[in-house]
Design a protein around this motif. Sequence first.
Motif, short mmCIF file in Angstrom:
data_model
loop_
_atom_site.label_atom_id
_atom_site.label_comp_id
_atom_site.label_asym_id
_atom_site.label_seq_id
_atom_site.Cartn_x
_atom_site.Cartn_y
_atom_site.Cartn_z
N SER A 18 5.55 -5.55 -2.00
CA SER A 18 5.47 -5.39 -3.45
C SER A 18 5.21 -6.73 -4.14
CB SER A 18 6.77 -4.76 -3.97
OG SER A 18 6.74 -4.67 -5.36
N GLU A 19 5.90 -7.76 -3.71
CA GLU A 19 5.72 -9.08 -4.31
C GLU A 19 4.35 -9.68 -3.95
OE1 GLU A 19 9.07 -11.68 -4.06
OE2 GLU A 19 10.40 -10.16 -4.90
N LEU A 20 3.87 -9.42 -2.75
CA LEU A 20 2.52 -9.87 -2.38
C LEU A 20 1.48 -9.15 -3.25
CD1 LEU A 20 2.81 -10.02 1.51
CD2 LEU A 20 2.26 -11.96 0.01
N LEU A 24 -1.16 -10.84 -5.60
CA LEU A 24 -2.57 -10.46 -5.53
C LEU A 24 -3.13 -10.17 -6.91
CD1 LEU A 24 -5.06 -9.59 -3.75
CD2 LEU A 24 -4.02 -7.31 -3.68
N SER A 25 -2.39 -9.43 -7.70
CA SER A 25 -2.82 -9.09 -9.06
C SER A 25 -2.99 -10.34 -9.92
CB SER A 25 -1.81 -8.16 -9.72
OG SER A 25 -1.73 -6.95 -9.02
N PRO A 78 -2.95 -2.82 -0.25
CA PRO A 78 -3.17 -3.79 -1.32
C PRO A 78 -3.67 -3.13 -2.60
CG PRO A 78 -4.84 -4.05 0.40
CD PRO A 78 -3.90 -2.97 0.85
N LEU A 79 -3.16 -3.62 -3.72
CA LEU A 79 -3.67 -3.16 -5.01
C LEU A 79 -5.14 -3.54 -5.11
CD1 LEU A 79 -0.71 -4.17 -7.36
CD2 LEU A 79 -1.16 -1.93 -6.30
N HIS A 80 -5.93 -2.68 -5.77
CA HIS A 80 -7.37 -2.97 -5.78
C HIS A 80 -8.08 -2.46 -7.02
CE1 HIS A 80 -6.66 0.84 -3.70
NE2 HIS A 80 -7.77 1.24 -4.29
#
Length: 157
Positions: A18-20, A24-25, A78-80
């Motif tokens: 979650s923190e990564l 990333l964001s 990963p958020l994208h």
Amino acid sequence: MKTNILGLPVKETEIIISELNSLLSNYQVYYQNLRGIHWNIRGKRFFDLHVKFEELYNDSQLKIDMIAERVLTLGGTPLHTFEDYIKHNKIEVGKNISNDEKAVHLIVNSLSHLLILEREILNKAALVNDEGSNAMMSDFIAEQEKTIWMMQAWLEE
């Protein structure tokens, strides 16, 4: 304690993922800020800064990929999407910045915030022996601290 295929505790690894993703964001917004100041920089220092900003956004693009791949390695997604990036972003969005000093201040402030996020991940990763995340954060931190020092030296002229 339940562990994943890497031998890391599942619950703590989910927090690191979650923190990564938050990192990333924030990196994606930082990257876009760098693109914007690279395109819009004006003035007598244009040639030097235009090249430096390109160097920084290319480096950021590599780090973004590394962060996303670490999320995947840990078993996350990963958020994208831009929606996710904006939702999780905490750094200033630089819009229409063409002044050299404003651009460099934006970089310093952005990196300072990224350092906070990276140190949080570093500390949590160290507690569960997540050496992969720990080493990546350590490398990012050392490089960014040097970049901040160099940018501040430039600002003092």
